[in-house]
Design a protein around this motif. Structure first.
Motif, PDB file in Angstrom:
ATOM      1  N   LYS A 155       0.822  -1.212   0.000  1.00 26.63           N
ATOM      2  CA  LYS A 155       0.000   0.000   0.000  1.00 26.63           C
ATOM      3  C   LYS A 155       0.851   1.254   0.000  1.00 26.63           C
ATOM      4  O   LYS A 155       0.566   2.207  -0.726  1.00 26.63           O
ATOM      5  CB  LYS A 155      -0.955   0.006   1.193  1.00 26.63           C
ATOM      6  N   VAL A 156       1.893   1.285   0.808  1.00 29.20           N
ATOM      7  CA  VAL A 156       2.779   2.456   0.851  1.00 29.20           C
ATOM      8  C   VAL A 156       3.398   2.687  -0.525  1.00 29.20           C
ATOM      9  O   VAL A 156       3.406   3.813  -1.034  1.00 29.20           O
ATOM     10  CB  VAL A 156       3.876   2.291   1.930  1.00 29.20           C
ATOM     11  N   ALA A 157       3.886   1.624  -1.154  1.00 33.51           N
ATOM     12  CA  ALA A 157       4.505   1.749  -2.473  1.00 33.51           C
ATOM     13  C   ALA A 157       3.485   2.185  -3.521  1.00 33.51           C
ATOM     14  O   ALA A 157       3.782   3.018  -4.383  1.00 33.51           O
ATOM     15  CB  ALA A 157       5.160   0.429  -2.875  1.00 33.51           C
ATOM     16  N   GLY A 158       2.271   1.625  -3.467  1.00 33.91           N
ATOM     17  CA  GLY A 158       1.227   1.986  -4.426  1.00 33.91           C
ATOM     18  C   GLY A 158       0.816   3.436  -4.324  1.00 33.91           C
ATOM     19  O   GLY A 158       0.661   4.137  -5.336  1.00 33.91           O
ATOM     20  N   ILE A 159       0.651   3.926  -3.115  1.00 34.51           N
ATOM     21  CA  ILE A 159       0.276   5.331  -2.912  1.00 34.51           C
ATOM     22  C   ILE A 159       1.404   6.241  -3.375  1.00 34.51           C
ATOM     23  O   ILE A 159       1.171   7.244  -4.056  1.00 34.51           O
ATOM     24  CB  ILE A 159      -0.086   5.585  -1.430  1.00 34.51           C
ATOM     25  N   GLN A 216      11.862   6.363  -0.984  1.00 32.67           N
ATOM     26  CA  GLN A 216      11.823   7.261   0.174  1.00 32.67           C
ATOM     27  C   GLN A 216      10.625   6.977   1.067  1.00 32.67           C
ATOM     28  O   GLN A 216      10.756   6.928   2.298  1.00 32.67           O
ATOM     29  CB  GLN A 216      11.803   8.722  -0.282  1.00 32.67           C
ATOM     30  N   ALA A 217       9.449   6.779   0.471  1.00 35.57           N
ATOM     31  CA  ALA A 217       8.238   6.560   1.265  1.00 35.57           C
ATOM     32  C   ALA A 217       8.310   5.256   2.049  1.00 35.57           C
ATOM     33  O   ALA A 217       8.003   5.219   3.247  1.00 35.57           O
ATOM     34  CB  ALA A 217       7.007   6.563   0.360  1.00 35.57           C
ATOM     35  N   THR A 228       8.500   2.495   6.975  1.00 36.94           N
ATOM     36  CA  THR A 228       8.681   1.149   7.522  1.00 36.94           C
ATOM     37  C   THR A 228      10.032   0.914   8.175  1.00 36.94           C
ATOM     38  O   THR A 228      10.176  -0.006   8.965  1.00 36.94           O
ATOM     39  CB  THR A 228       8.507   0.085   6.415  1.00 36.94           C
ATOM     40  N   GLY A 229      11.028   1.704   7.794  1.00 36.82           N
ATOM     41  CA  GLY A 229      12.375   1.471   8.301  1.00 36.82           C
ATOM     42  C   GLY A 229      13.105   0.380   7.543  1.00 36.82           C
ATOM     43  O   GLY A 229      14.260   0.083   7.837  1.00 36.82           O
ATOM     44  N   LEU A 230      12.450  -0.246   6.557  1.00 36.10           N
ATOM     45  CA  LEU A 230      13.097  -1.270   5.743  1.00 36.10           C
ATOM     46  C   LEU A 230      13.963  -0.603   4.691  1.00 36.10           C
ATOM     47  O   LEU A 230      13.615   0.465   4.177  1.00 36.10           O
ATOM     48  CB  LEU A 230      12.047  -2.137   5.040  1.00 36.10           C
ATOM     49  N   VAL A 282      13.559  -0.990  -6.913  1.00 34.93           N
ATOM     50  CA  VAL A 282      12.198  -0.669  -7.341  1.00 34.93           C
ATOM     51  C   VAL A 282      12.172  -0.907  -8.845  1.00 34.93           C
ATOM     52  O   VAL A 282      12.762  -0.151  -9.609  1.00 34.93           O
ATOM     53  CB  VAL A 282      11.809   0.792  -7.006  1.00 34.93           C
ATOM     54  N   ASN A 283      11.522  -1.993  -9.259  1.00 30.42           N
ATOM     55  CA  ASN A 283      11.430  -2.352 -10.674  1.00 30.42           C
ATOM     56  C   ASN A 283      10.099  -1.868 -11.230  1.00 30.42           C
ATOM     57  O   ASN A 283       9.060  -2.079 -10.606  1.00 30.42           O
ATOM     58  CB  ASN A 283      11.527  -3.869 -10.845  1.00 30.42           C
TER      59      ASN A 283
END
Length: 161
Positions: free
Chosen positions: A46-50, A124-125, A130-132, A137-138
């Motif tokens: 969800k974080v990546a999608g947003i 960045q997001a 998440t701290g991961l 990022v493909n």
């Protein structure tokens, strides 16, 4: 039983349990004085999608079949609305994550510039929230959106009357 690891100059060594196969960084991130922190794969999706959708030039996300099912699902009364994880695949480890995105690009946008902007924003997001550590990022550009091609823009005038 603990053993002390050697630390680089300027950093203090931390004791590590001898039975642990994890690195000190892994122990710091996963186990703290207050307990263990786990992040579900769906959260990272969800974080990546947003973050991807925030970039101008991204028209939609997902391959054509998932976009079609998503459009139908959004029209059902009582549905949860748009799926922010649509078009996003992630692999989440203990300290790292990898993200795969399927996108539809607006016609006229520089795909190379758009891709680099998406990679930067998603990285960045995810790292901030998440701290991961995001190792990659493909981006897969699956389609190109042409204004007027979906029938929702202006109706085409007939050449024959």
């Amino acid at each position: 039983m603990t053993e002390t690891t050697t630390a680089p100059p300027g950093k203090s060594a931390k004791p590590v349990p001898a039975s642990s196969n994890a690195s000190p960084a892994t122990l710091d991130r996963r186990d703290s004085d207050g307990g263990k922190i786990s992040i579900a794969q769906g959260v990272v999706q969800k974080v990546a999608g947003i973050a991807c959708r925030e970039i101008s030039g991204v028209h939609a996300m997902g391959v054509s079949t998932s976009r079609a099912f998503g459009a139908v699902r959004e029209r059902i009364p009582g549905s949860s609305g748009p799926s922010f994880a649509q078009g996003v695949g992630v692999e989440v480890g203990e300290t790292e994550a990898a993200v795969d995105l399927d996108i539809v690009v607006d016609y006229g946008v520089s795909i190379g510039d758009l891709g680099r902007s998406i990679q930067r924003n998603v990285k960045q997001a995810v790292e901030r929230m998440t701290g991961l550590e995001v190792v990659e990022v493909n981006i897969n550009v699956d389609d190109l959106y042409m204004p007027g091609s979906d029938g929702q823009d202006e109706e085409a005038t007939s050449r024959v009357s």
